[in-house]
Design an enzyme around this catalytic site. Structure first.
Site, PDB file in Angstrom:
ATOM      1  CB  VAL A   1       9.852   8.766   3.190  1.00  0.00           C
ATOM      2  CG1 VAL A   1       9.434   9.058   4.616  1.00  0.00           C
ATOM      3  CG2 VAL A   1      11.224   8.116   3.144  1.00  0.00           C
TER       4      VAL A   1
ATOM      5  CB  ALA B   1      -0.909  -0.011   1.229  1.00  0.00           C
TER       6      ALA B   1
ATOM      7  CB  CYS C   1      -9.241   6.078   7.528  1.00  0.00           C
ATOM      8  SG  CYS C   1      -8.517   6.069   5.871  1.00  0.00           S
TER       9      CYS C   1
ATOM     10  CB  CYS D   1      -4.654  14.419   2.474  1.00  0.00           C
ATOM     11  SG  CYS D   1      -4.506  15.237   0.890  1.00  0.00           S
TER      12      CYS D   1
ATOM     13  CB  SER E   1       4.129   3.519   1.877  1.00  0.00           C
ATOM     14  OG  SER E   1       4.109   4.709   1.125  1.00  0.00           O
TER      15      SER E   1
END
Length: 415
Positions: free
Chosen positions: A37, A32, A127, A228, A39
């Site tokens: 940085v 995923a 989430c 985000c 992942s």
């Protein structure tokens, strides 16, 4: 990269657990990838040795990202480009999948509903539960078949196998300052045997060093802070963002005399959802009167009367509680009978602790009572060793024994 990673973690054992397992060479490995940085390094660890590695990028939001600058590039577009560049550099394909509907229905709308009811939700936990390790796992199961792939994520936590039982448990990360196990405490434990969290075995400087050593462009990309679309909202503040989705519901800001129970009105609020317990209130009080001089904080959100109750000073007794109820509590990988036995022994050993926020100092538990519910869930009533500030209904209460996460549930009551 894999050998360098293996040498770093070879001595980082957890008492009672094996070192992190690794896939067989030709297993399917799905990483995923968020464009960050962590992942990216997770992908790099497996990309050189394993031939069947793929990245997957999840787009969970695409509404207007910057209300004051509509021409600004949305963060999801930038992150998708970063993920693609990393995939190209590592010579692995990166797939794109859209989970906006899932996110809206299972995370965003429930969050709005809880705020509207005066609660303080945690969308990051939902989430992870419903999208990152829910919808994504369902998608991958349909594509590859259950147990025919490994899912890799860049979260700072660990999935390790207990030596005696070989059961897979969720543990805190090695880097305690970055630990994200609290946010994973509702994830379905049946995916643990095929879930790898390699970054949880490292500290952040090591992650950036590995990124630099293998030439990743995003080696120094700043860590994301919060959600985000909130970061890029009109004023970069969550309260202002929520104004676009929740209606103003004006009510009184009041004080209540602890001796006479007399209530005084000092102003108006525009919605209980815009405040949380323990928050400082910017309200003008008569500073010439010693009874009111000082800083005032939210101590209660009364949904019935739509009143915001405030108290003076951040260390006011009204802001502290020693008991709370959590329910339903969802145990990870064990039934409620085993949970009760573990908690009973941990209480004796003084290793049973609570967190109601991520990265807070774990709080030792004095007493723990159980009430069985349906579906392998239980309601917990906890008495803490010490009073704690601003425990809020709607937050998740997560239980740990040392490094291990036992599960979590929504805090329903404090006193």
């Amino acid at each position: 990269m894999l050998s360098k990673y293996s040498s770093l973690i070879s001595k980082r054992v957890v008492n009672g657990y094996n070192v992190q397992r690794l896939p067989s060479k030709f297993d399917n490995i799905i990483v995923a990838m968020s464009g960050g940085v962590d992942s990216s390094v997770a992908a790099a660890i497996f990309s050189e040795y394993y031939p069947n590695v793929r990245g997957i990028y999840m787009q969970n939001w695409s509404q207007s990202q910057s209300l004051d600058d509509p021409n600004k590039e949305p963060c999801y577009e930038k992150d998708w480009k970063d993920a693609c560049r990393v995939g190209e550099h590592l010579n692995i394909p990166v797939d794109f999948i859209n989970f906006e509907n899932d996110y809206w229905n299972n995370v965003f709308q429930p969050m709005l509903d809880m705020y509207a009811n005066g609660l303080t939700p945690n969308p990051d936990i939902n989430c992870n539960t419903f999208v990152k390790f829910g919808s994504l796992v369902e998608h991958l199961d349909n594509k590859y078949g259950k147990d025919n792939y490994w899912l890799v994520s860049g979260h700072y936590s660990r999935i390790l196998n207990e030596i005696n039982s070989d059961a897979s448990h969720l543990l805190r990360s090695y880097d305690k300052g970055k630990d994200q196990s609290y946010y994973l405490s509702q994830v379905a434990s049946n995916i643990f045997p095929r879930l790898l969290l390699p970054i949880g075995n490292l500290i952040k400087p090591e992650v950036r060093s590995l990124a630099t050593s293998c030439g990743l462009e995003n080696a120094n990309k700043p860590d994301s802070q919060g959600i985000c679309f909130v970061n890029n909202s009109q004023h970069g503040k969550f309260k202002n963002f929520l104004k676009h989705y929740l209606t103003a519901d004006e009510g009184n800001i009041v004080t209540i005399d602890s001796k006479t129970n007399e209530k005084k009105i000092w102003g108006k609020h525009s919605g209980l959802w815009s405040y949380t317990i323990g928050q400082k209130v910017g309200i003008s009080m008569p500073q010439g009167d010693p009874n009111y001089k000082g800083t005032w904080f939210v101590s209660e959100k009364n949904k019935t009367s739509n009143e915001l109750v405030i108290v003076k000073n951040g260390d006011n007794e009204a802001l502290y509680n020693k008991k709370l109820s959590i329910g339903p509590f969802k145990p990870l990988g064990i039934d409620t009978i085993a949970l009760q036995a573990l908690c009973k022994n941990a209480l004796k050993d003084k290793t049973l602790v609570l967190q109601y926020r991520s990265l807070q100092t774990p709080i030792h538990i004095k007493e723990c009572e159980f009430k069985d519910l349906d579906n392998n869930e239980v309601e917990l009533t906890l008495e803490l060793n010490t009073k704690q500030r601003a425990i809020v209904a709607g937050q998740y209460g997560c239980l740990y024994i040392n490094e291990r996460v036992l599960g979590s549930g929504t805090i329903s009551k404090t006193w």
